[in-house]
Design a protein around this motif. Structure first.
Motif, PDB file in Angstrom:
ATOM      1  N   ILE A 340      24.804  23.753  26.109  1.00 45.29           N
ATOM      2  CA  ILE A 340      26.110  23.838  25.452  1.00 45.29           C
ATOM      3  C   ILE A 340      26.199  25.107  24.615  1.00 45.29           C
ATOM      4  O   ILE A 340      27.290  25.626  24.357  1.00 45.29           O
ATOM      5  N   SER A 341      25.041  25.648  24.219  1.00 43.63           N
ATOM      6  CA  SER A 341      25.014  26.897  23.454  1.00 43.63           C
ATOM      7  C   SER A 341      25.677  28.055  24.181  1.00 43.63           C
ATOM      8  O   SER A 341      26.072  29.047  23.554  1.00 43.63           O
ATOM      9  N   MET A 342      25.789  27.967  25.502  1.00 45.16           N
ATOM     10  CA  MET A 342      26.382  29.076  26.252  1.00 45.16           C
ATOM     11  C   MET A 342      27.861  29.268  25.935  1.00 45.16           C
ATOM     12  O   MET A 342      28.420  30.332  26.184  1.00 45.16           O
ATOM     13  N   TYR A 343      28.503  28.218  25.397  1.00 48.46           N
ATOM     14  CA  TYR A 343      29.946  28.269  25.153  1.00 48.46           C
ATOM     15  C   TYR A 343      30.222  27.927  23.689  1.00 48.46           C
ATOM     16  O   TYR A 343      29.695  26.938  23.178  1.00 48.46           O
ATOM     17  N   ASN A 344      31.052  28.731  23.031  1.00 46.46           N
ATOM     18  CA  ASN A 344      31.227  28.498  21.598  1.00 46.46           C
ATOM     19  C   ASN A 344      32.668  28.640  21.117  1.00 46.46           C
ATOM     20  O   ASN A 344      32.912  28.830  19.931  1.00 46.46           O
ATOM     21  N   LYS A 345      33.621  28.508  22.028  1.00 48.26           N
ATOM     22  CA  LYS A 345      35.025  28.580  21.610  1.00 48.26           C
ATOM     23  C   LYS A 345      35.607  27.191  21.361  1.00 48.26           C
ATOM     24  O   LYS A 345      36.786  27.047  21.051  1.00 48.26           O
ATOM     25  N   MET A 346      34.773  26.176  21.493  1.00 48.95           N
ATOM     26  CA  MET A 346      35.230  24.788  21.386  1.00 48.95           C
ATOM     27  C   MET A 346      35.612  24.406  19.960  1.00 48.95           C
ATOM     28  O   MET A 346      35.084  24.960  18.993  1.00 48.95           O
ATOM     29  N   ASP A 347      36.486  23.416  19.854  1.00 49.32           N
ATOM     30  CA  ASP A 347      36.794  22.802  18.565  1.00 49.32           C
ATOM     31  C   ASP A 347      35.836  21.646  18.276  1.00 49.32           C
ATOM     32  O   ASP A 347      35.610  21.307  17.106  1.00 49.32           O
ATOM     33  N   ALA A 348      35.303  21.046  19.342  1.00 51.94           N
ATOM     34  CA  ALA A 348      34.422  19.886  19.151  1.00 51.94           C
ATOM     35  C   ALA A 348      33.597  19.647  20.408  1.00 51.94           C
ATOM     36  O   ALA A 348      34.010  19.991  21.519  1.00 51.94           O
ATOM     37  N   PHE A 349      32.423  19.061  20.193  1.00 49.95           N
ATOM     38  CA  PHE A 349      31.628  18.568  21.316  1.00 49.95           C
ATOM     39  C   PHE A 349      30.826  17.377  20.847  1.00 49.95           C
ATOM     40  O   PHE A 349      30.619  17.164  19.640  1.00 49.95           O
ATOM     41  N   ASP A 350      30.374  16.594  21.795  1.00 45.81           N
ATOM     42  CA  ASP A 350      29.536  15.428  21.484  1.00 45.81           C
ATOM     43  C   ASP A 350      28.532  15.269  22.624  1.00 45.81           C
ATOM     44  O   ASP A 350      28.923  15.169  23.789  1.00 45.81           O
ATOM     45  N   PHE A 351      27.259  15.297  22.280  1.00 48.14           N
ATOM     46  CA  PHE A 351      26.191  15.085  23.256  1.00 48.14           C
ATOM     47  C   PHE A 351      25.363  13.908  22.764  1.00 48.14           C
ATOM     48  O   PHE A 351      24.890  13.899  21.621  1.00 48.14           O
ATOM     49  N   GLU A 352      25.195  12.921  23.614  1.00 45.12           N
ATOM     50  CA  GLU A 352      24.365  11.775  23.223  1.00 45.12           C
ATOM     51  C   GLU A 352      23.748  11.152  24.457  1.00 45.12           C
ATOM     52  O   GLU A 352      24.263  11.278  25.572  1.00 45.12           O
ATOM     53  N   GLY A 353      22.605  10.511  24.248  1.00 47.49           N
ATOM     54  CA  GLY A 353      21.966   9.853  25.374  1.00 47.49           C
ATOM     55  C   GLY A 353      20.584   9.354  25.028  1.00 47.49           C
ATOM     56  O   GLY A 353      20.098   9.501  23.900  1.00 47.49           O
ATOM     57  N   ASN A 354      19.946   8.762  26.030  1.00 46.81           N
ATOM     58  CA  ASN A 354      18.636   8.151  25.862  1.00 46.81           C
ATOM     59  C   ASN A 354      17.670   8.641  26.928  1.00 46.81           C
ATOM     60  O   ASN A 354      18.071   8.940  28.060  1.00 46.81           O
ATOM     61  N   VAL A 355      16.414   8.715  26.536  1.00 47.22           N
ATOM     62  CA  VAL A 355      15.326   8.927  27.487  1.00 47.22           C
ATOM     63  C   VAL A 355      14.670   7.563  27.686  1.00 47.22           C
ATOM     64  O   VAL A 355      14.280   6.913  26.711  1.00 47.22           O
TER      65      VAL A 355
END
Length: 768
Positions: A340-355
């Motif tokens: 997600i670091s490749m893109y930075n014009k966003m107003d918001a993001f959410d990353f979540e999950g499980n291993v």
């Protein structure tokens, strides 16, 4: 520059090509060493109820058989990472439970390989068999609990053993609902990446013996000798001072040797019997019982406004760590942080999950380290978004990628650990130039959206971006020592691990450049925990960037000493003198380097000149890459061929163009293997692809035209402006090839690998 920026062959290349003894198995005496073999579980999940070794022990030539009753009960992680390790302590040398087909059941030590193999057949094991967990998407809440005994967390990672969760990861920024409300175009899809095997030429192996002081010496094909020493000390309950680990030449690693596999067993046998021992994994064992790439599933929701600005990204992911949680959270977090670091014009993001734990071959480190999986998902989603909007995929990336002088958006966010990450300024980023160059080299403007047709065959192009890192900030450390010899040559001693990449050569080039001497004046000795200084090992694209800087520090240290001692010899003030690699001089007065060294050691004011240098990174400057693929597809059969691949990469200053090119080409082909050839397949929990007859990797005839374009830049924090290229190369082939297939056929493949069967099924309307 006299040495840096020049192409040199690997220092050991000719000897290795001629088959000179250099590898772990070359360095032991077959007559005196015991052969070690491991009996392995035939079941994906079971408990050992009873084990009878009497018949095996009675066999001629069998010296010992050890079961879980005989070994330490210590829990540990095999993952060679920083300390305290971020991986769960959930593994034992031998356990009452076996958690995948291939898990260790018993250790056999015998005089010959034949005796050891015969003994394995005579061991009788009674198992209580459980229902295995074989689907990562069904692991949470499964009635079978894979680690009922619990696991140890040195660093909290969100373990929930009752629900088979090895780790969790959450990172969020901004108001997601509000951000999506501003989006006029939204796509949402699920993407699957498969397990991938390392398939290094040399399988895992080690030998052990006790030296004349009864210290344990382990010679092993490892990427992490110092981590290996520390982990062995913990598992065997020995002081670190009683263990020496030596890394000879390595026949490839790709992350699979960023862990301990054989070392526990040879060390244990040698400690118990007092005799040298050797364990070599078969190719079958390397497939079944070491590591694979973590398979992952991502649901990506991406939204953009009419101008093409990506405003919001929501990600939910599942990573399958297999039977043990090694590299579990760190690989999964990389699928967020370095993606997600490749893109930075966003107003918001959410990353979540499980291993999640499953009863499959464990996941572990593999080149790309989570970024590969994450890049397939995000770049596929952005390609779909561009198509939805009728926008050129290159253009949407030009509008949105993080640029030089900006900061990574993800580092404004709070993670699941509650800690806000420090902002990371991008001082060095030529991604725009990479896109521009790649487009020209592939002929993008002439080919995109204009499939070329030749009978039943059609061609298409696709593209993707990637970034990686250069070491792990505030964690990775490397050190170097440089010693002056009496003939004016130097010994460079490092803990850094050359696993076939040529890092010994590149680091010697760095030393030679600072010392103003020819490369042949630098002799390299690396990776011996008794002799060389500490280094974290070869992983995280760190060796050139981190150890290279340590080498600069050591070389500058000894250069200063040479100047001072030379000035004293000619009786001049150091500040009035110069050193040019051959002599120290002041006007007409001079002393050459060899004379100075000889006098310092034998004649006057005797001393040994030694330079020391260490470096720990506070930054991790990313390399950036734009990848472009062209494919040709037979529309009747689905058969396809990769015609052309272009990788335009910003890897900072390129210190050895030949070795950098080899790294890039090898990584690109490995990425193509993941894209279209390689697929680790299980049937009822048993690995089907456990040989090179079943598991397919690219051969020379499969390699297309590859163009590597180095967009050179200068990284101010790196050695002579360098950063890394070793991992970033593997990430783009999968999404670029999948998009090229779509642009040729209209079939969107979201489950790797891309195959002819999926193309035909996709044409028929199936979800592939």
């Amino acid at each position: 520059m006299k040495v840096i920026g020049k192409s040199y062959d690997k220092k050991d290349g000719i000897r290795l090509a001629m088959g000179a003894p250099a590898y772990t198995e070359d360095l032991y005496d077959t007559k005196s060493h015991l052969t070690v073999k491991l009996l392995r579980s035939p079941h994906p999940f079971a408990r050992i109820v009873n084990i009878d070794t009497s018949a095996a022990l009675a066999l001629e030539g069998v010296v010992a058989v050890y079961t879980h009753y005989d070994v330490p009960k210590t829990q540990y992680t095999r993952a060679g990472q920083n300390f305290p390790e971020p991986s769960n302590y959930d593994k034992r040398m031998l356990d009452e439970y076996v958690r995948y087909v291939g898990d260790e059941v018993a250790i056999i030590a015998a005089e010959t390989e034949r005796a050891a193999e015969e003994a394995m057949k005579l061991i009788k094991v009674e198992y209580e068999v459980f229902e295995p967990v074989v689907d990562a998407e069904k692991a949470i809440g499964h009635p079978s609990v894979i680690h009922p005994e619990g696991v140890v967390e040195k660093i909290p990672s969100g373990v929930d053993v009752e629900n088979n969760i090895a780790a969790t990861y959450v990172l969020a920024y901004g108001n997601l609902e509000d951000a999506f409300s501003k989006c006029t175009h939204v796509v949402e899809h699920k993407y699957y990446t498969q397990a991938q095997a390392h398939v290094m030429m040399e399988t895992h192996r080690s030998n052990a013996h006790l030296d004349h002081n009864d210290r344990l010496v382990v010679t092993t094909s490892t990427q992490v000798p110092f981590h290996a020493r520390r982990i062995l000390a913990h598992a065997l309950d020995l002081p670190v001072s009683k263990i020496r680990v030596i890394k000879p030449r390595i026949g490839g690693g790709f992350g699979g040797k960023q862990a301990l596999h054989t070392e526990f067993y040879t060390a244990f046998v040698t400690l118990k019997t007092g005799r040298p021992s050797m364990l070599t994994y078969t190719r079958k064992e390397a497939f079944e019982s070491t590591y694979t790439r973590h398979p992952m599933v991502f649901t990506y929701k991406v939204g953009a406004d009419d101008a093409g600005i990506i405003r919001a990204i929501k990600v939910n992911g599942i990573s399958d760590t297999g039977a043990y949680g090694e590299h579990a959270r760190t690989v999964f977090s990389a699928a967020c942080l370095k993606v997600i670091s490749m893109y930075n014009k966003m107003d918001a993001f959410d990353f979540e999950g499980n291993v999640v734990y499953t009863n499959r071959t464990p996941g572990g480190a593999l080149r790309g380290y989570g970024t590969t999986q994450g890049v397939f998902a995000i770049e596929s989603a952005i390609n779909e978004l561009a198509f939805e909007m009728g926008m050129d995929p290159c253009r949407i990336r030009e509008l949105n990628h993080t640029a030089e002088g900006e900061t990574h958006l993800v580092y404004r966010a709070f993670g699941s650990d509650g800690i806000k990450k420090p902002l990371k300024l991008i001082e060095n980023n030529k991604m725009s130039t990479c896109i521009e160059h790649g487009k020209k080299l592939i002929g993008w403007d002439e080919k995109y959206g204009k499939p070329q047709v030749n009978g039943n065959k059609v061609r298409g192009v696709g593209m993707a971006l990637s970034m990686q890192g250069s070491g792990i900030p505030s964690i990775d450390m490397g050190a170097a020592i440089i010693k002056l010899n009496e003939d004016g040559s130097f010994n460079l001693m490092m803990g850094a691990t050359d696993l076939g990449t040529g890092s010994d050569t590149v680091l010697a080039q760095i030393a030679a450049e600072v010392l103003s001497v020819p490369l042949e004046k630098i002799s390299v000795h690396s990776s011996d925990t008794d002799v060389t200084p500490f280094d974290v090992g070869a992983y995280a694209s760190s060796t050139t960037y981190i150890t290279g800087t340590a080498v600069i520090n050591a070389a500058e240290d000894i250069r200063s000493q040479i100047l001072n001692e030379g000035a004293a010899m000619i009786e001049e003030a150091p500040e009035q003198c110069e050193y040019d690699g051959e002599r120290v001089f002041c006007g007409e007065k001079s002393i050459n380097l060899a004379d100075l060294a000889m006098k310092l050691l034998y004649v006057k004011n005797q001393k040994q000149l030694v330079g020391h240098g260490s470096h720990v990174t506070e930054k991790s400057p990313p390399p950036f890459l734009a990848g472009f693929a062209e494919v040709e597809v037979d529309m009747e059969t689905g058969e396809f061929e990769i015609i052309d691949y272009v990788a335009s990469v910003d890897g900072g200053a390129i210190l050895n163009p030949k070795l950098a090119l080899i790294q890039m080409e090898g990584g690109l082909v490995q990425g193509m293997g993941m894209a279209v050839f390689e697929d680790v397949k299980f049937i009822d929990g048993k690995l089907k692809t456990n040989s090179l007859l079943e598991y397919k990797i690219p051969t020379r005839s499969d390699v297309p035209k590859i163009t590597v374009d180095f967009v050179e830049s200068y990284e101010p924090s790196g050695p002579f402006g360098g950063k890394s290229v070793g991992e970033v190369c593997i990430n783009t082939p999968s999404p670029a090839i999948a998009d090229a297939i779509f642009n040729a056929t209209g079939v969107r493949i979201r489950k790797l690998p891309v195959t002819p069967e999926k193309i035909i099924l996709g044409k028929m309307g199936y979800d592939v």
